[in-house]
Design an enzyme around this catalytic site. Structure first.
Site, short mmCIF file in Angstrom:
data_model
loop_
_atom_site.label_atom_id
_atom_site.label_comp_id
_atom_site.label_asym_id
_atom_site.label_seq_id
_atom_site.Cartn_x
_atom_site.Cartn_y
_atom_site.Cartn_z
N ARG A 108 0.48 15.16 13.52
CA ARG A 108 1.18 14.82 12.27
C ARG A 108 1.47 16.07 11.47
O ARG A 108 0.58 16.93 11.29
CB ARG A 108 0.29 13.93 11.40
CG ARG A 108 0.19 12.50 11.81
CD ARG A 108 -0.32 11.62 10.67
NE ARG A 108 -1.52 12.15 10.00
CZ ARG A 108 -2.16 11.55 9.02
NH1 ARG A 108 -1.70 10.39 8.55
NH2 ARG A 108 -3.23 12.07 8.49
N TYR A 113 -5.03 11.32 -3.78
CA TYR A 113 -5.43 12.62 -3.20
C TYR A 113 -4.51 13.11 -2.11
O TYR A 113 -4.73 14.18 -1.57
CB TYR A 113 -6.88 12.58 -2.71
CG TYR A 113 -7.21 11.48 -1.71
CD1 TYR A 113 -6.79 11.59 -0.39
CD2 TYR A 113 -7.94 10.37 -2.09
CE1 TYR A 113 -7.09 10.59 0.53
CE2 TYR A 113 -8.24 9.36 -1.18
CZ TYR A 113 -7.81 9.47 0.12
OH TYR A 113 -8.11 8.48 1.02
N LYS A 114 -3.49 12.31 -1.74
CA LYS A 114 -2.54 12.76 -0.72
C LYS A 114 -1.39 13.49 -1.42
O LYS A 114 -1.57 14.59 -1.93
CB LYS A 114 -2.10 11.58 0.14
CG LYS A 114 -3.26 11.06 1.01
CD LYS A 114 -2.96 9.79 1.77
CE LYS A 114 -4.19 9.33 2.55
NZ LYS A 114 -4.09 7.95 3.02
N ASP A 119 0.87 -1.18 0.00
CA ASP A 119 0.00 0.00 0.00
C ASP A 119 0.91 1.23 0.00
O ASP A 119 1.71 1.42 0.93
CB ASP A 119 -0.89 -0.04 1.26
CG ASP A 119 -1.89 1.12 1.30
OD1 ASP A 119 -1.57 2.20 0.77
OD2 ASP A 119 -2.99 0.94 1.87
C1 LIG Z 1 -5.27 7.21 3.19
C2 LIG Z 1 -5.14 5.73 3.26
C3 LIG Z 1 -6.16 4.92 2.77
C4 LIG Z 1 -7.43 5.54 2.26
O1 LIG Z 1 -8.31 4.64 1.72
P1 LIG Z 1 -9.63 5.21 0.98
O2 LIG Z 1 -10.24 4.04 0.38
O3 LIG Z 1 -9.18 6.25 0.02
O4 LIG Z 1 -10.47 5.85 2.02
C5 LIG Z 1 -5.98 3.53 2.79
N1 LIG Z 1 -4.82 2.99 3.27
C6 LIG Z 1 -3.82 3.76 3.75
C7 LIG Z 1 -2.57 3.13 4.25
C8 LIG Z 1 -3.96 5.15 3.76
O5 LIG Z 1 -2.99 5.90 4.24
#
Ligand SMILES: *Cc1c(COP(=O)(O)O)cnc(C)c1O
Length: 416
Positions: free
Chosen positions: A377, A228-229, A203
């Protein structure tokens, strides 16, 4: 002593500094939360207008062909690929990270079941400290499969090596921990998983656009991540999924929607897998939101991940030094590794009143966020974070702590 004028000088000499102009950031705000929601590329507004007025308004249904809507999850995937060490036609931008995790885990378990040598494996490994959705998705799949797997939650990065043994079918790890910013050793853990014939899914939510990633060099099996990050694609923009060529023919995920079909417009009454990266798709995507992913990626094309990484480490090192300099007398606990190889692009610090202190910072224009327990954070996004931002943020934090300018009894908001 590190002074503000030293930081101004660092900004003057910073090769990436001009890229900040390409983002729309509010006045008097120091934005240190690009790890949660990236800033808005100025180009996104024009692009959204063009899509709504022309691609949708004027060309209507023709845009599926004429504007390339139908191919867009894959054309944008090809644009993202170099940032994560993926090859062409291996990345799709589609659905959410949670949904893509479901697909990747299900497909990986399926591949293991098809192989007589791995069919009996019944353990899935992840970290207890993983982002909750990753663990919840594993639980959901296991429930769906009649609880036939054991989900092994591991309590430290060091313990992963022992936990990944001969019983393990699939490993799901988040490269950079969302809470602490700890970065796992992707090549070493991937090699270890493969020694035990486990497949590994990475991930990359806090890695893509934040740190250099080379999935092929690490010989990883699958990856997912959000846009989106650090990739600045906009709130809720579709996520990505990486399926390398070596696994595409066997990649069968249960969300067999028509976009994953070999020939969607043949309108066949039965599913036939595409057998390539399209197999990771499900159905129609939110075209406006999807299209804006390009605006974030365009900024990355103007530099390299190596330069971004160098500045990211310089920013987070500066932050740590300034914390020692100005906040050394306060009960702040650094949760992020000092070691560069183990650090993502954020700094997490625990304080007994972390939530209240963060709210006081936000009220003063320093935007970070809070994660349980007690963790503040601060994300560093080299495309638009300056050295002066870091100096000012710590200066304001010191003022808040020195004079207890926070409300220790504050009630928490729904989103922290
Ligand atoms: C931000 C994040 C998500 C977000 O998942 P969404 O399906 O977009 O809500 C998932 N896993 C990790 C490790 C994240 O940091």
């Amino acid at each position: 002593m590190i002074t503000l004028s030293h930081c101004i000088d660092l900004d003057r000499r910073d090769e990436l500094a001009p890229l900040r102009e390409q983002f729309s950031l509010p006045e008097n705000t120091i934005y240190l939360d690009g790890n949660s929601l990236g800033a808005q590329p100025k180009a996104a507004l024009k692009r959204a207008q063009q899509i709504i007025e022309h691609e949708w308004g004027t060309d209507l249904i023709q845009s599926w062909n004429k504007a390339g809507w139908f191919q867009r999850p894959l054309t944008l995937g090809n644009e993202l690929a170099p940032l994560i060490g993926a090859a062409q036609d291996e990345v799709a931008i589609t659905d959410s990270t949670s949904v893509n995790l479901f697909k990747a885990v299900a497909a990986a378990l399926h591949i293991q079941k098809q192989n007589p040598a791995t069919a009996a494996k019944r353990v899935i490994v992840t970290e207890r400290s993983n982002f909750p959705t990753d663990i919840y998705i594993l639980e959901g799949i296991n429930h769906f499969l009649g609880q036939s797997y054991e989900i092994r939650l591991v309590d430290s990065p060091e313990a992963l090596y022992q936990a990944i043994d001969a019983d393990v079918a699939v490993v799901l790890l988040t490269h950079v921990n969302y809470r602490t910013g700890y970065m796992l050793d992707m090549p070493a853990l991937t090699a270890h998983a493969h020694q035990h014939q486990a497949l590994i899914i990475w991930d990359l939510c806090h890695s893509a656009g934040a740190v250099p990633v080379d999935l092929h060099a690490a010989h990883a099996d699958f990856a997912v991540g959000c846009t989106y990050k650090y990739l600045n694609a906009g709130p809720g923009a579709p996520a990505f999924i990486w399926v390398p060529k070596k696994h595409q023919a066997q990649f069968l995920q249960p969300l067999t929607g028509w976009w994953a079909h070999r020939s969607p417009f043949a309108m066949q009454p039965s599913f036939a897998a595409a057998g390539d990266i399209r197999g990771a798709l499900c159905g129609t995507q939110p075209m406006i939101s999807l299209s804006l992913v390009a605006c974030g990626l365009d900024v990355f094309k103007q530099t390299t991940m190596e330069k971004i990484r160098a500045k990211s480490l310089a920013l987070s090192d500066l932050f740590i030094q300034l914390l020692e300099q100005y906040c050394g007398s306060h009960p702040l606990q650094l949760e992020t590794p000092l070691e560069h190889e183990r650090r993502g692009s954020q700094i997490s610090i625990a304080h007994p009143h972390g939530y209240a202190v963060m709210q006081a910072l936000i009220a003063r224009g320093v935007i970070g966020d809070y994660r349980e327990p007690h963790i503040m954070r601060f994300g560093f996004t080299p495309l638009y974070t300056s050295y002066q931002d870091v100096w000012k943020a710590v200066h304001i934090l010191a003022d808040i702590l020195d004079h207890k300018k926070y409300d220790a009894n504050l009630e928490k908001n729904a989103v922290t």
